[in-house]
Write an enzyme that holds these catalytic residues in place. Structure first.
Site, PDB file in Angstrom:
ATOM      1  N   LYS A  22       0.747  -1.185   0.023  1.00 40.75           N
ATOM      2  CA  LYS A  22       0.004  -0.008   0.089  1.00 40.75           C
ATOM      3  C   LYS A  22       0.692   1.245  -0.089  1.00 40.75           C
ATOM      4  O   LYS A  22       0.706   2.229  -0.882  1.00 40.75           O
ATOM      5  CB  LYS A  22      -0.920   0.094   1.151  1.00 40.75           C
ATOM      6  N   ASN A  23       1.835   1.351   0.931  1.00 40.31           N
ATOM      7  CA  ASN A  23       2.516   2.576   1.068  1.00 40.31           C
ATOM      8  C   ASN A  23       3.470   2.698  -0.079  1.00 40.31           C
ATOM      9  O   ASN A  23       4.087   3.839  -0.195  1.00 40.31           O
ATOM     10  CB  ASN A  23       3.216   2.578   2.519  1.00 40.31           C
ATOM     11  N   CYS A 119      -4.792  13.021  13.303  1.00 40.55           N
ATOM     12  CA  CYS A 119      -5.325  11.752  13.080  1.00 40.55           C
ATOM     13  C   CYS A 119      -5.602  10.828  14.274  1.00 40.55           C
ATOM     14  O   CYS A 119      -4.833  11.380  15.086  1.00 40.55           O
ATOM     15  CB  CYS A 119      -4.914  11.129  11.775  1.00 40.55           C
ATOM     16  N   ASP A 308       4.392   0.733  12.131  1.00 43.85           N
ATOM     17  CA  ASP A 308       3.192   0.035  11.451  1.00 43.85           C
ATOM     18  C   ASP A 308       3.136  -1.505  11.818  1.00 43.85           C
ATOM     19  O   ASP A 308       2.143  -1.959  11.708  1.00 43.85           O
ATOM     20  CB  ASP A 308       3.294   0.095  10.191  1.00 43.85           C
ATOM     21  N   ARG A 401      -8.517  -0.540   4.387  1.00 47.44           N
ATOM     22  CA  ARG A 401      -7.753   0.555   3.721  1.00 47.44           C
ATOM     23  C   ARG A 401      -6.669  -0.147   3.471  1.00 47.44           C
ATOM     24  O   ARG A 401      -5.927   0.307   2.558  1.00 47.44           O
ATOM     25  CB  ARG A 401      -7.530   1.671   4.791  1.00 47.44           C
TER      26      ARG A 401
HETATM   27  N1  EPU Z   1       6.444  14.919  10.791  1.00 42.87           N
HETATM   28  C1  EPU Z   1       6.242  16.029  10.997  1.00 42.87           C
HETATM   29  N2  EPU Z   1       6.386  17.062  10.003  1.00 42.87           N
HETATM   30  C2  EPU Z   1       6.239  16.582   8.723  1.00 42.87           C
HETATM   31  C3  EPU Z   1       6.341  15.235   8.453  1.00 42.87           C
HETATM   32  C4  EPU Z   1       6.248  14.407   9.581  1.00 42.87           C
HETATM   33  O1  EPU Z   1       6.515  16.584  12.205  1.00 42.87           O
HETATM   34  O2  EPU Z   1       6.242  17.497   7.993  1.00 42.87           O
HETATM   35  C5  EPU Z   1       6.548  13.848  11.838  1.00 42.87           C
HETATM   36  C6  EPU Z   1       5.337  12.853  12.068  1.00 42.87           C
HETATM   37  O3  EPU Z   1       4.306  13.582  12.833  1.00 42.87           O
HETATM   38  C7  EPU Z   1       5.732  11.619  12.715  1.00 42.87           C
HETATM   39  C8  EPU Z   1       7.207  11.622  11.996  1.00 42.87           C
HETATM   40  O4  EPU Z   1       7.576  12.808  11.682  1.00 42.87           O
HETATM   41  O5  EPU Z   1       5.935  12.152  14.074  1.00 42.87           O
HETATM   42  C9  EPU Z   1       7.273  10.524  10.987  1.00 42.87           C
HETATM   43  O6  EPU Z   1       6.280  10.714  10.072  1.00 42.87           O
HETATM   44  P1  EPU Z   1       6.166  10.362   8.575  1.00 42.87           P
HETATM   45  O7  EPU Z   1       6.166  11.814   7.816  1.00 42.87           O
HETATM   46  O8  EPU Z   1       7.478   9.569   8.179  1.00 42.87           O
HETATM   47  O9  EPU Z   1       4.933   9.708   8.284  1.00 42.87           O
HETATM   48  P2  EPU Z   1       4.102   9.526   6.933  1.00 42.87           P
HETATM   49  O10 EPU Z   1       4.828   9.764   6.014  1.00 42.87           O
HETATM   50  O11 EPU Z   1       2.828  10.564   7.309  1.00 42.87           O
HETATM   51  C10 EPU Z   1       4.248   7.133   6.457  1.00 42.87           C
HETATM   52  C11 EPU Z   1       3.147   6.092   6.113  1.00 42.87           C
HETATM   53  C12 EPU Z   1       2.681   5.590   7.595  1.00 42.87           C
HETATM   54  C13 EPU Z   1       3.802   5.015   8.412  1.00 42.87           C
HETATM   55  C14 EPU Z   1       4.843   6.307   8.686  1.00 42.87           C
HETATM   56  C15 EPU Z   1       5.984   5.814   9.322  1.00 42.87           C
HETATM   57  C16 EPU Z   1       2.350   6.146   3.936  1.00 42.87           C
HETATM   58  C17 EPU Z   1       1.256   6.679   3.131  1.00 42.87           C
HETATM   59  N3  EPU Z   1       2.197   6.565   5.279  1.00 42.87           N
HETATM   60  O12 EPU Z   1       3.213   8.237   6.860  1.00 42.87           O
HETATM   61  O13 EPU Z   1       1.800   4.389   7.216  1.00 42.87           O
HETATM   62  O14 EPU Z   1       3.436   4.755   9.813  1.00 42.87           O
HETATM   63  O15 EPU Z   1       5.140   6.700   7.298  1.00 42.87           O
HETATM   64  O16 EPU Z   1       6.658   4.774   8.722  1.00 42.87           O
HETATM   65  O17 EPU Z   1       3.588   5.875   3.567  1.00 42.87           O
HETATM   66  C18 EPU Z   1       0.021   3.076   7.721  1.00 42.87           C
HETATM   67  O18 EPU Z   1       0.329   2.086   6.739  1.00 42.87           O
HETATM   68  O19 EPU Z   1      -0.804   2.450   8.708  1.00 42.87           O
HETATM   69  C19 EPU Z   1       0.686   4.300   8.181  1.00 42.87           C
HETATM   70  C20 EPU Z   1       0.105   4.922   9.047  1.00 42.87           C
END
Ligand code: EPU
Length: 444
Positions: A22-23, A119, A308, A401
């Site tokens: 998915k990701n 969220c 995850d 999802r």
């Molecule tokens: N963060 C910030 N600012 C930003 C971006 C991130 O503070 O601009 C913080 C987040 O709040 C978090 C940390 O940085 O504390 C890491 O978040 P990240 O940005 O890596 O998460 P994401 O890109 O929103 C993806 C996956 C998630 C997975 C996380 C961590 C996708 C679509 N989603 O989310 O997947 O948990 O990386 O590996 O790739 C899931 O599949 O259930 C899921 C939540």
């Protein structure tokens, strides 16, 4: 709303095939915005609610998408894009919608994307994405809950993320792909899903390299030609089935995986006493052990243990022998499943980002509610381990999802599990399960 009803206590046995990630597929679909060819092709695309959402988003921008079930392929023609907005309605159902920001800006010079808001697992801001795009010369305004971004031409830049961000890294890789000059991303996310995006872009004319130490170098190119890519297997789905084998003391062969991507999970699970045999680079067998040893778990960005998989691992620790500490280091609010696991008889105490789990002799069936995708998976796993009564997991749309046909895959492994459609009652499901058992028993 659909529910899942489980009669637990049955060891799972057999083989399961893992779907596309998915990701990984979400950013690859978003990247099709930047490709000129009318026949972009992505295969091994899982059939998930999140994929329906991103397809809906791309269609609303003006792309044409065709599905072919052969190899689970989709074809995307993005040449007709004439709308640059990701509306609140879609972004609020799936935060990954924010992945169209980089591609729209790079290809069409502008984007209007709703801010995702908080969220169930944390605040999850997108400030790192926006600051990086500003460094690349984009003008960014946040107004009425929307990010409005403009850039006549993005310029290569040197970007250091404060902490690795998966979708942030992906957004900037995509934006930098069509920018003028070179971009360097330091402290970039190292997840396999990011590498899959890099491979997809490079396959269509991109020039992106990773140096293995969280540094990614992107040379801007004038044009991307044709996207043609097969998506990597879903390591989180695979890890979830590994826990299913461990928690039911089963014996499952997991096929169509990338064993290397699962290393942080296989290493951790080995410590609990399960036996893992690597059959090949794409298959492994996991045999549960009678005694599940307690083991501390700390989540962190790849190559450490994935956030995850934290909820699923916690379900397993609930029935382990001893005491362990689970530390969540990625998201500030990812313990929503704890209260529900306690309803099934678990002994867990939470303090800040630590959960102290004391293994109990048995879990018992109860009604529980899913709060997010991985929390739903952990409740299904705990239900499979509950040795008396039925477990009903409601709000199962979270599971849909991110897991393709999970209950059917579990059923094929011998689980007693059924989906209750919105308007049928849980009692009907109990009767159905009971009848299925009698019929299954008759054949023995
Ligand atoms: N963060 C910030 N600012 C930003 C971006 C991130 O503070 O601009 C913080 C987040 O709040 C978090 C940390 O940085 O504390 C890491 O978040 P990240 O940005 O890596 O998460 P994401 O890109 O929103 C993806 C996956 C998630 C997975 C996380 C961590 C996708 C679509 N989603 O989310 O997947 O948990 O990386 O590996 O790739 C899931 O599949 O259930 C899921 C939540």
């Amino acid at each position: 709303m659909d529910k899942i009803v489980i009669e637990g206590g049955v060891p799972l046995n057999g083989e399961v095939s893992i779907s596309g990630s998915k990701n990984a597929v979400l950013p690859i679909i978003a990247s099709s915005i930047m490709f000129d060819d009318p026949q972009n092709e992505i295969s091994n695309v899982p059939d998930l609610e999140d994929i329906k959402t991103i397809k809906k988003l791309l269609s609303s921008l003006g792309a044409k998408i065709e599905d072919s079930r052969e190899n689970n392929r989709i074809f995307i023609d993005s040449s007709g894009i004439n709308n640059y907005e990701a509306p609140y309605d879609l972004v609020k159902t799936m935060r990954a919608s924010v992945l169209v920001l980089g591609p729209l800006l790079a290809r069409y010079k502008r984007a209007r994307v709703s801010l995702p808001g908080g969220c169930a697992i944390g605040a999850r801001p997108i400030d790192f994405h926006l600051n990086a795009l500003k460094l690349m010369g984009a003008e960014i305004n946040v107004d009425h809950g929307y990010v409005e971004a403009f850039a006549e031409r993005l310029k290569g830049a040197s970007i250091t993320f404060p902490i690795p961000t998966v979708t942030g890294t992906e957004n900037i890789i995509m934006a930098a792909c069509l920018a003028d000059g070179n971009t360097e991303i330091r402290n970039a996310a190292m997840e396999p899903e990011v590498d899959d995006l890099i491979n997809a872009l490079n396959g269509g004319g991109g020039d992106i390299k990773r140096d293995g130490h969280g540094r990614i170098l992107i040379k801007g190119v004038k044009q991307l030609k044709r996207l043609s890519h097969s998506v990597i297997p879903d390591r989180i789905e695979a890890g979830t089935f590994m826990v299913a084998s461990a928690i039911t003391r089963g014996d499952i062969t997991i096929n169509d995986i990338n064993v290397a991507h699962l290393k942080p999970v296989t290493e951790k699970l080995s410590g609990t006493g399960v036996k893992i045999v690597i059959n090949s680079p794409t298959s492994l067998r996991i045999k549960g052990s009678k005694v599940i040893r307690s083991i501390d778990v700390t989540t962190a960005p790849y190559p450490d243990f994935p956030t995850d998989m934290q909820a699923q691992m916690m379900a397993l620790m609930c029935v382990s022998e001893g005491l362990c500490v689970i530390t969540e280091n990625v998201f500030e609010n990812r313990f929503m499943h704890v209260g529900e696991l306690i309803r099934l008889g678990a002994d867990i105490k939470v303090k800040n980002n630590f959960a102290i789990v004391k293994g109990v002799k048995k879990l018992s069936g109860a009604e529980v509610m899913a709060t997010d995708l991985r929390a739903s998976a952990s409740l299904v796993l705990a239900g499979l381990a509950s040795s008396d009564g039925y477990t009903t997991v409601s709000r199962i749309y979270h599971l849909d999802r991110g897991y393709e046909g999970m209950e059917n895959k579990l059923k094929n492994l011998g689980a007693i599990i059924t989906r209750v459609k919105g308007n049928s009652t849980v009692n009907q499901a109990h009767e159905e399960i009971h009848e299925e058992n009698i019929t299954a028993g008759e054949g023995v």
